[in-house]
Scaffold this motif. Structure first.
Motif, PDB file in Angstrom:
ATOM      1  N   PHE A  75       0.812  -1.217   0.000  1.00 16.08           N
ATOM      2  CA  PHE A  75       0.000   0.000   0.000  1.00 16.08           C
ATOM      3  C   PHE A  75       0.844   1.265   0.000  1.00 16.08           C
ATOM      4  O   PHE A  75       0.335   2.338  -0.323  1.00 16.08           O
ATOM      5  N   ASP A  76       2.142   1.158   0.322  1.00 17.18           N
ATOM      6  CA  ASP A  76       3.027   2.320   0.190  1.00 17.18           C
ATOM      7  C   ASP A  76       3.138   2.745  -1.272  1.00 17.18           C
ATOM      8  O   ASP A  76       3.174   3.944  -1.578  1.00 17.18           O
ATOM      9  N   VAL A  77       3.194   1.780  -2.179  1.00 25.64           N
ATOM     10  CA  VAL A  77       3.245   2.085  -3.612  1.00 25.64           C
ATOM     11  C   VAL A  77       1.956   2.781  -4.024  1.00 25.64           C
ATOM     12  O   VAL A  77       1.978   3.791  -4.742  1.00 25.64           O
ATOM     13  N   TYR A  78       0.835   2.262  -3.555  1.00 25.10           N
ATOM     14  CA  TYR A  78      -0.448   2.898  -3.875  1.00 25.10           C
ATOM     15  C   TYR A  78      -0.492   4.329  -3.345  1.00 25.10           C
ATOM     16  O   TYR A  78      -0.922   5.238  -4.059  1.00 25.10           O
ATOM     17  N   GLN A  79      -0.019   4.545  -2.129  1.00 28.31           N
ATOM     18  CA  GLN A  79      -0.020   5.893  -1.553  1.00 28.31           C
ATOM     19  C   GLN A  79       0.867   6.848  -2.354  1.00 28.31           C
ATOM     20  O   GLN A  79       0.528   8.021  -2.522  1.00 28.31           O
ATOM     21  N   LYS A  80       1.978   6.344  -2.872  1.00 28.11           N
ATOM     22  CA  LYS A  80       2.835   7.168  -3.731  1.00 28.11           C
ATOM     23  C   LYS A  80       2.097   7.538  -5.018  1.00 28.11           C
ATOM     24  O   LYS A  80       2.203   8.664  -5.503  1.00 28.11           O
ATOM     25  N   ASP A  81       1.346   6.578  -5.557  1.00 28.60           N
ATOM     26  CA  ASP A  81       0.571   6.847  -6.766  1.00 28.60           C
ATOM     27  C   ASP A  81      -0.548   7.851  -6.490  1.00 28.60           C
ATOM     28  O   ASP A  81      -0.835   8.713  -7.327  1.00 28.60           O
ATOM     29  N   VAL A  82      -1.158   7.763  -5.326  1.00 29.72           N
ATOM     30  CA  VAL A  82      -2.168   8.746  -4.928  1.00 29.72           C
ATOM     31  C   VAL A  82      -1.536  10.143  -4.892  1.00 29.72           C
ATOM     32  O   VAL A  82      -2.114  11.118  -5.377  1.00 29.72           O
ATOM     33  N   ALA A  83      -0.331  10.232  -4.340  1.00 30.69           N
ATOM     34  CA  ALA A  83       0.360  11.527  -4.270  1.00 30.69           C
ATOM     35  C   ALA A  83       0.655  12.070  -5.666  1.00 30.69           C
ATOM     36  O   ALA A  83       0.478  13.271  -5.922  1.00 30.69           O
ATOM     37  N   ILE A  84       1.085  11.207  -6.586  1.00 32.63           N
ATOM     38  CA  ILE A  84       1.338  11.620  -7.970  1.00 32.63           C
ATOM     39  C   ILE A  84       0.053  12.159  -8.591  1.00 32.63           C
ATOM     40  O   ILE A  84       0.041  13.216  -9.223  1.00 32.63           O
ATOM     41  N   PHE A  85      -1.047  11.431  -8.403  1.00 33.67           N
ATOM     42  CA  PHE A  85      -2.340  11.846  -8.944  1.00 33.67           C
ATOM     43  C   PHE A  85      -2.762  13.197  -8.373  1.00 33.67           C
ATOM     44  O   PHE A  85      -3.141  14.111  -9.107  1.00 33.67           O
ATOM     45  N   LYS A  86      -2.690  13.323  -7.066  1.00 37.79           N
ATOM     46  CA  LYS A  86      -3.125  14.566  -6.420  1.00 37.79           C
ATOM     47  C   LYS A  86      -2.248  15.750  -6.828  1.00 37.79           C
ATOM     48  O   LYS A  86      -2.755  16.870  -6.986  1.00 37.79           O
ATOM     49  N   ASP A  87      -0.950  15.501  -6.990  1.00 43.74           N
ATOM     50  CA  ASP A  87      -0.071  16.585  -7.441  1.00 43.74           C
ATOM     51  C   ASP A  87      -0.498  17.102  -8.808  1.00 43.74           C
ATOM     52  O   ASP A  87      -0.535  18.308  -9.043  1.00 43.74           O
ATOM     53  N   ARG A  88      -0.815  16.183  -9.718  1.00 41.34           N
ATOM     54  CA  ARG A  88      -1.190  16.589 -11.077  1.00 41.34           C
ATOM     55  C   ARG A  88      -2.564  17.253 -11.098  1.00 41.34           C
ATOM     56  O   ARG A  88      -2.755  18.273 -11.759  1.00 41.34           O
ATOM     57  N   TRP A  89      -3.538  16.690 -10.409  1.00 40.58           N
ATOM     58  CA  TRP A  89      -4.918  17.122 -10.577  1.00 40.58           C
ATOM     59  C   TRP A  89      -5.423  18.084  -9.508  1.00 40.58           C
ATOM     60  O   TRP A  89      -6.384  18.811  -9.756  1.00 40.58           O
ATOM     61  N   PHE A  90      -4.800  18.109  -8.336  1.00 42.19           N
ATOM     62  CA  PHE A  90      -5.300  18.969  -7.268  1.00 42.19           C
ATOM     63  C   PHE A  90      -4.355  20.097  -6.896  1.00 42.19           C
ATOM     64  O   PHE A  90      -4.792  21.124  -6.411  1.00 42.19           O
ATOM     65  N   LYS A  91      -3.055  19.906  -7.102  1.00 42.60           N
ATOM     66  CA  LYS A  91      -2.091  20.933  -6.693  1.00 42.60           C
ATOM     67  C   LYS A  91      -1.617  21.789  -7.856  1.00 42.60           C
ATOM     68  O   LYS A  91      -1.271  22.940  -7.674  1.00 42.60           O
ATOM     69  N   ARG A  92      -1.578  21.228  -9.029  1.00 47.12           N
ATOM     70  CA  ARG A  92      -1.094  21.939 -10.204  1.00 47.12           C
ATOM     71  C   ARG A  92      -2.206  22.818 -10.770  1.00 47.12           C
ATOM     72  O   ARG A  92      -3.363  22.387 -10.852  1.00 47.12           O
ATOM     73  N   ALA A  93      -1.873  24.001 -11.159  1.00 47.08           N
ATOM     74  CA  ALA A  93      -2.874  24.917 -11.708  1.00 47.08           C
ATOM     75  C   ALA A  93      -3.446  24.349 -13.008  1.00 47.08           C
ATOM     76  O   ALA A  93      -2.720  23.819 -13.848  1.00 47.08           O
ATOM     77  N   ARG A  94      -4.750  24.495 -13.157  1.00 44.75           N
ATOM     78  CA  ARG A  94      -5.423  23.985 -14.354  1.00 44.75           C
ATOM     79  C   ARG A  94      -4.848  24.596 -15.619  1.00 44.75           C
ATOM     80  O   ARG A  94      -4.653  23.916 -16.623  1.00 44.75           O
ATOM     81  N   VAL A  95      -4.548  25.874 -15.583  1.00 47.10           N
ATOM     82  CA  VAL A  95      -4.016  26.542 -16.766  1.00 47.10           C
ATOM     83  C   VAL A  95      -2.691  25.891 -17.197  1.00 47.10           C
ATOM     84  O   VAL A  95      -2.423  25.754 -18.392  1.00 47.10           O
ATOM     85  N   ASP A  96      -1.876  25.455 -16.250  1.00 47.55           N
ATOM     86  CA  ASP A  96      -0.612  24.788 -16.582  1.00 47.55           C
ATOM     87  C   ASP A  96      -0.860  23.423 -17.211  1.00 47.55           C
ATOM     88  O   ASP A  96      -0.167  23.030 -18.160  1.00 47.55           O
ATOM     89  N   ARG A  97      -1.854  22.689 -16.691  1.00 44.76           N
ATOM     90  CA  ARG A  97      -2.196  21.389 -17.292  1.00 44.76           C
ATOM     91  C   ARG A  97      -2.704  21.581 -18.711  1.00 44.76           C
ATOM     92  O   ARG A  97      -2.342  20.831 -19.623  1.00 44.76           O
ATOM     93  N   ILE A  98      -3.530  22.589 -18.916  1.00 43.75           N
ATOM     94  CA  ILE A  98      -4.089  22.828 -20.249  1.00 43.75           C
ATOM     95  C   ILE A  98      -2.991  23.240 -21.228  1.00 43.75           C
ATOM     96  O   ILE A  98      -2.957  22.757 -22.365  1.00 43.75           O
ATOM     97  N   LYS A  99      -2.079  24.104 -20.803  1.00 40.28           N
ATOM     98  CA  LYS A  99      -0.950  24.480 -21.673  1.00 40.28           C
ATOM     99  C   LYS A  99      -0.131  23.252 -22.052  1.00 40.28           C
ATOM    100  O   LYS A  99       0.283  23.112 -23.207  1.00 40.28           O
ATOM    101  N   GLU A 100       0.091  22.362 -21.093  1.00 40.41           N
ATOM    102  CA  GLU A 100       0.833  21.130 -21.382  1.00 40.41           C
ATOM    103  C   GLU A 100       0.089  20.299 -22.422  1.00 40.41           C
ATOM    104  O   GLU A 100       0.698  19.762 -23.352  1.00 40.41           O
ATOM    105  N   MET A 101      -1.220  20.199 -22.288  1.00 44.07           N
ATOM    106  CA  MET A 101      -2.012  19.424 -23.240  1.00 44.07           C
ATOM    107  C   MET A 101      -1.995  20.060 -24.627  1.00 44.07           C
ATOM    108  O   MET A 101      -1.958  19.354 -25.638  1.00 44.07           O
ATOM    109  N   ILE A 102      -2.003  21.368 -24.684  1.00 46.86           N
ATOM    110  CA  ILE A 102      -1.886  22.056 -25.977  1.00 46.86           C
ATOM    111  C   ILE A 102      -0.533  21.739 -26.606  1.00 46.86           C
ATOM    112  O   ILE A 102      -0.454  21.432 -27.806  1.00 46.86           O
TER     113      ILE A 102
END
Length: 127
Positions: A75-102
């Protein structure tokens, strides 16, 4: 047990929705995850790059939990994956994610145009 806590329904759904060539691994193989993330954004199977990317990452998180619950990882691996997910989707500004997708999407267009005109892409490692 190699996953299967939910009879592989999560991985089957990911394959049906995102394409069979997409691997839903997460933090254990971050290079592969990033390559697949970019592919999902470019191919945009759900008609909206942001939604396609979010769904992909959710499938990756479910896959990670499945493996932890099945004893393939801890479950430590899962918790690390949760942190990766949260960093991308909850901590990173949406505008930065959208620019990356563009940028990801225009990389695809650039590659297609280079190919159409018979040129080698400038940086195929990024495409």
């Amino acid at each position: 047990m190699s996953g299967g806590n939910w009879n592989y329904i999560n991985d089957s759904a990911a394959s049906e929705i995102l394409g069979y060539h997409i691997y839903v691994g997460y933090g254990l193989n971050s290079d592969r995850h990033e390559k697949n993330y970019r592919m999902v954004v470019r191919e945009n199977p759900l008609g909206d790059p942001e939604i396609s990317a979010l769904v992909y990452d959710v499938f990756c998180l479910i896959h990670s939990y499945d493996w932890a619950e099945s004893g393939d990882t801890d479950f430590d691996v899962y918790q690390k994956d949760v942190a990766i997910f949260k960093d991308r989707w909850f901590k990173r500004a949406r505008v930065d994610r959208i620019k990356e997708m563009i940028d990801i999407s225009t990389d695809k267009l650039k590659e297609e145009l280079y190919t159409a005109f018979g040129f080698q892409p400038e940086s195929s490692s990024e495409l």
